[in-house]
Write a protein that holds these residues in place. Structure first.
Motif, PDB file in Angstrom:
ATOM      1  N   SER A  69      14.891  53.139  51.687  1.00 19.95           N
ATOM      2  CA  SER A  69      14.396  51.841  51.213  1.00 19.95           C
ATOM      3  C   SER A  69      12.949  51.681  51.625  1.00 19.95           C
ATOM      4  O   SER A  69      12.491  52.288  52.595  1.00 19.95           O
ATOM      5  CB  SER A  69      15.236  50.696  51.801  1.00 19.95           C
ATOM      6  N   GLU A 122      10.016  48.436  51.943  1.00 19.61           N
ATOM      7  CA  GLU A 122       9.763  46.995  51.871  1.00 19.61           C
ATOM      8  C   GLU A 122       8.305  46.725  52.248  1.00 19.61           C
ATOM      9  O   GLU A 122       7.835  47.175  53.296  1.00 19.61           O
ATOM     10  CB  GLU A 122      10.694  46.237  52.809  1.00 19.61           C
ATOM     11  N   TRP A 181       6.698  39.750  48.419  1.00 19.43           N
ATOM     12  CA  TRP A 181       7.402  40.933  48.894  1.00 19.43           C
ATOM     13  C   TRP A 181       7.796  41.842  47.733  1.00 19.43           C
ATOM     14  O   TRP A 181       7.942  41.413  46.590  1.00 19.43           O
ATOM     15  CB  TRP A 181       8.641  40.544  49.693  1.00 19.43           C
ATOM     16  N   THR A 226      10.658  45.128  47.335  1.00 16.77           N
ATOM     17  CA  THR A 226      11.733  45.895  47.961  1.00 16.77           C
ATOM     18  C   THR A 226      12.265  46.904  46.965  1.00 16.77           C
ATOM     19  O   THR A 226      12.559  46.549  45.806  1.00 16.77           O
ATOM     20  CB  THR A 226      12.881  44.976  48.421  1.00 16.77           C
ATOM     21  N   LYS A 274      15.074  50.403  46.682  1.00 17.68           N
ATOM     22  CA  LYS A 274      16.149  51.135  47.343  1.00 17.68           C
ATOM     23  C   LYS A 274      16.618  52.280  46.449  1.00 17.68           C
ATOM     24  O   LYS A 274      16.604  52.173  45.217  1.00 17.68           O
ATOM     25  CB  LYS A 274      17.328  50.212  47.660  1.00 17.68           C
TER      26      LYS A 274
END
Length: 806
Positions: A460, A462, A473, A475, A477
């Motif tokens: 992941s 971030e 933000w 993110t 994965k």
């Protein structure tokens, strides 16, 4: 307690015995001595007058280990003379000429009375050629009236440029109920550091007596020597040697090598316990043998040896390595080390520092090889705030290990949905943390694992931006799973982007967030998947293709065979006692196997298999097993309650011979649940099914010697000539010595009638029993003596000659 203006106060949780002695003149008391015994060689004394048994002048005294010190209190600040100033302009006390008695009194040690109790100075030190030797090196400045922390010892300090020596040896505090050495009956240890400019080094060691009676005293010592006199490109900075008896070293993980004391001493001897100009052995020993996870522990019958090396290579790579061999309860050979580099090498501003710890451990008897490597806490990239972390571990199992043939390669820490059996290695989470100023933070994680059954990987990322009341933000994965047998894949990926703002409305704070994202997961065969779209106010998922499997599909027999060892390796036969070696292969035989040469007096061998056995036969065609075990399940095939036969027989000159008359003992062991279980969660925490039949030990029956010698040819009864001819070894002219043998007649008949009689059998049985109780191994003993009675008539060529007994 107050006598003539001298006062002292003490408190105790238990009654303190006080002895008071008086000296009188008629009815008048003239002198008094009061003594309070505090235990452990400590007393308080109040002396008033000149009592007959008083060894001290009048006053209040404390006595510690035979040393008497007058009690004193902090006096008021002395009056100052404004006309007398020091170099900083501060006033000094008035000038006064002290008497010789006052100067002597000031040189005597005194005990200080405070609100916290009575404090005494450490014992007087003496100097000898710059070396300072103390009775209690752990005591610094004032110390309460009690046993010192270290319980006494020796401290050595020497410093004269460029030479410095600092060391200490002391007894550890074993009486403290919550102390690090509470599990020991006795503990002594010490450390020594030295530096000569070109050379530096350290020496540490300890003697330990555990309170448990099952472990004998243990001893270990370790020393290092550092230098920088070897020319480049390879510079040896230090060497180290150590060993221990009745002790064992805990092998650190790769991520923990930066804190391993034996490696630390190679780089920086002072890191093991230097405290200013002195050495604190209590600190050294606590780091080595103290809780919660000591590096060195007592272990009955174990020995260990260690050798280390610190080096620089091409002025860029800086490292340290150590070989550690431990034997006794378990043979363990380890290679430990840490090395790294920083770039650029000459500039003060560094853009990268990489330091990697590694650990290689092999256990030949157990059958385990482990290799691990990981970043230490000193590693960074681009910026000192960009920290790398994590490690990788690799394990193989071989030989007699229950997991023989298995292996695992693990990077980082696996997520919960990807957990593996407990015997696989575990590593610290792998990833990075990077803070750019006060506004941006980047963090990421990664994992990967490869086993005989599957490959999994993922991670992941971030990125967070924070500036005042605005936050944004990103993110992402990734999750991948691939299984080999049967082939199956499951891949997922997702991304989310969001922003939030906090605003103040009157007395309230409101946070407004907007986030969008999407994720896709695909699996197969049969191929299918699902996609999810996320908006800040709604999320929806739609699927496509085949449904995701609820359990692993069953393998066919061909697929399951691929998970087993080769047929020639799945069954093993091992000779035991009575084995004498190998012969040459039989030219007429179908196999190249070499026949065994065995002892005709008896033979033992074992045969085992890597698959569990439900029925055991000792012939080729019988339908009656000699032993039975648990029915066999095959988890990859989704099959339960099947039969697994192990048949052992002799092939003798083309004929099959049974072994049912041999003594047999089933061999039981552990098998892998992933192959032979009923559910993936079976087998307990280690994934093993216990007490399954996996083989048999066979012992040949007792030898039947028979009652006849068989045919003896002429050569068998021939004789060797005597040289020279005509000279006998005994002279016929010599007189006989001892009783003369006679043939009384009837001896053969008595042997025939008595050798198998009840009395003879009873006496013989009693003799055998007595010899057995004495520890004499007679082996199998015949119980039927009728053959000897029948052979008495033909076993003798003439009537035996007898002499009188005694």
């Amino acid at each position: 307690m107050r006598i003539t203006g001298q006062a002292a106060t003490t408190a105790s949780a238990s009654p303190v015995p006080v002895r008071i002695a008086f000296t009188g003149d008629g009815d008048r008391v003239t002198d008094t001595v009061a003594a309070a015994d505090l235990g452990a060689g400590r007393r308080l004394l109040l002396v008033d007058g000149a009592a007959a048994d008083a060894e001290l002048p009048p006053g209040a005294w404390v006595v510690v280990d035979g040393r008497a010190m007058r009690l004193t209190v902090r006096g008021r600040a002395a009056h100052t003379d404004p006309g007398r100033l020091d170099g900083l302009g501060r006033p000094l006390p008035p000038a006064r000429v002290r008497t010789a008695a006052e100067r002597a009194q000031e040189r005597r040690p005194q005990a200080l009375v405070t609100e916290r109790g009575i404090f005494v100075p450490r014992p007087t030190a003496y100097r000898q050629q710059g070396v300072r030797v103390l009775e209690s090196p752990m005591v610094r400045g004032w110390q309460p009236v009690e046993t010192p922390i270290g319980g006494g010892g020796i401290s050595v300090e020497y410093e004269k440029s460029p030479v410095r020596v600092a060391g200490a040896f002391t007894a550890m505090p074993i009486l403290a109920e919550d102390g690090p050495f509470k599990d020991y009956e006795a503990a002594f240890g010490g450390a020594l550091l030295f530096d000569t400019g070109k050379f530096n080094g350290s020496l540490m060691g300890a003697y330990l007596e555990p309170r448990t009676s099952s472990v004998r005293p243990s001893l270990f010592a370790y020393g290092s020597l550092g230098s920088s006199v070897t020319p480049p490109p390879f510079v040896v900075r230090g060497v180290a040697l150590g060993g221990g008896w009745n002790s064992r070293v805990r092998v650190p993980r790769a991520e923990d090598l930066g804190a391993f004391p034996f490696l630390m001493a190679l780089d920086n001897p002072g890191a093991i316990g230097a405290d200013g100009p002195s050495v604190d052995p209590l600190k050294v020993l606590t780091s080595l043998i103290g809780p919660p996870r000591p590096w060195v522990i007592p272990q009955e019958g174990d020995l260990w040896f260690a050798a280390g090396l610190a080096f620089d290579c091409f002025k860029t790579v800086r490292g340290r390595a150590m070989a550690l061999v431990q034997t006794g309860s378990e043979l363990t050979i380890s290679l430990l080390g840490a090395g790294g580099a920083q770039l650029p090498t000459q500039s003060e501003k560094k853009i990268a520092r990489l330091e990697i710890g590694f650990e290689v451990t092999v256990k030949p008897v157990v059958g385990e090889l482990s290799i691990s490597a990981g970043f230490t806490e000193k590693t960074f990239l681009i910026d000192e705030n960009c920290k790398l972390r994590g490690g990788v571990g690799l394990k193989f199992w071989f030989g007699e290990h229950p997991q023989a043939g298995d292996f695992a390669l693990i990077l980082g820490a696996l997520p919960r949905a990807r957990e593996l059996p407990g015997h696989y290695p575990k590593s610290e989470p792998a990833g990075l943390e990077w803070g750019i100023g006060n506004t941006i933070k980047i963090s990421g994680t990664a994992y990967a694992a490869m086993t005989p059954k599957s490959l999994m990987a993922g991670g992941s990322l971030e990125i967070v931006f924070q500036a005042g009341m605005v936050r944004a933000w990103l993110t992402a994965k990734l999750d991948v799973l691939v299984e080999w047998n049967p082939f199956y894949f499951d891949v997922g990926i997702g991304v989310r982007i969001g922003v939030s703002a906090t605003i103040k409305v009157w007395f309230f704070r409101l946070t407004i967030s907007i986030e969008i994202g999407a994720s896709v997961r695909v699996w197969g065969p049969a191929v299918g998947g699902e996609a999810t779209v996320h908006l800040w106010f709604i999320s929806f998922t739609f699927g496509f293709g085949a449904e995701r499997r609820s359990e692993k599909p069953a393998l066919g027999w061909g697929g399951f065979q691929g998970m087993l060892p080769q047929p020639k390796h799945i069954i093993r036969t091992v000779p035991g006692p009575g084995y004498a070696g190998e012969s040459t292969p039989d030219a007429a035989a179908d196999s190249d196997a070499k026949p065994w040469l065995v002892n005709s007096g008896g033979f033992t061998f074992t045969t085992d298999t890597q698959a569990p056995v439900s029925t055991l036969y000792l012939d080729r065609d019988s339908t009656t097993p000699v032993d039975t075990g648990t029915a066999v399940d095959i988890l990859p095939m989704h099959v339960q309650g099947k039969e697994s036969e192990l048949r052992v027989w002799f092939d003798r000159e083309g004929r099959d011979e049974t072994l049912r008359h041999w003594k047999h003992t089933p061999i039981r062991g552990n098998v892998v649940n992933a192959l032979w279980g009923t559910s993936p969660d079976g087998g307990g925490g280690d994934g093993l099914l216990r007490e399954r039949i996996i083989g048999v030990q066979l012992v040949s029956p007792p030898v039947n010697y028979g009652t006849s010698t068989g045919f003896i040819d002429e050569k068998g009864i021939s004789f060797d000539p005597i040289a020279p001819d005509g000279r006998q070894p005994l002279s016929a002219d010599e007189d006989s010595v001892g009783a003369e043998p006679r043939r009384p007649g009837g001896v053969i008949e008595k042997i025939h009638d008595g050798i198998d009689a009840a009395g003879t059998r009873s006496n013989r049985s009693a003799l055998v029993g007595a010899l057995g109780r004495l520890g004499v191994e007679l082996g199998p003993v015949d119980t039927d003596l009728s053959g000897y009675a029948g052979a008495a008539g033909t076993a003798f060529t003439a009537s035996p000659m007898l002499v009188a007994a005694g």
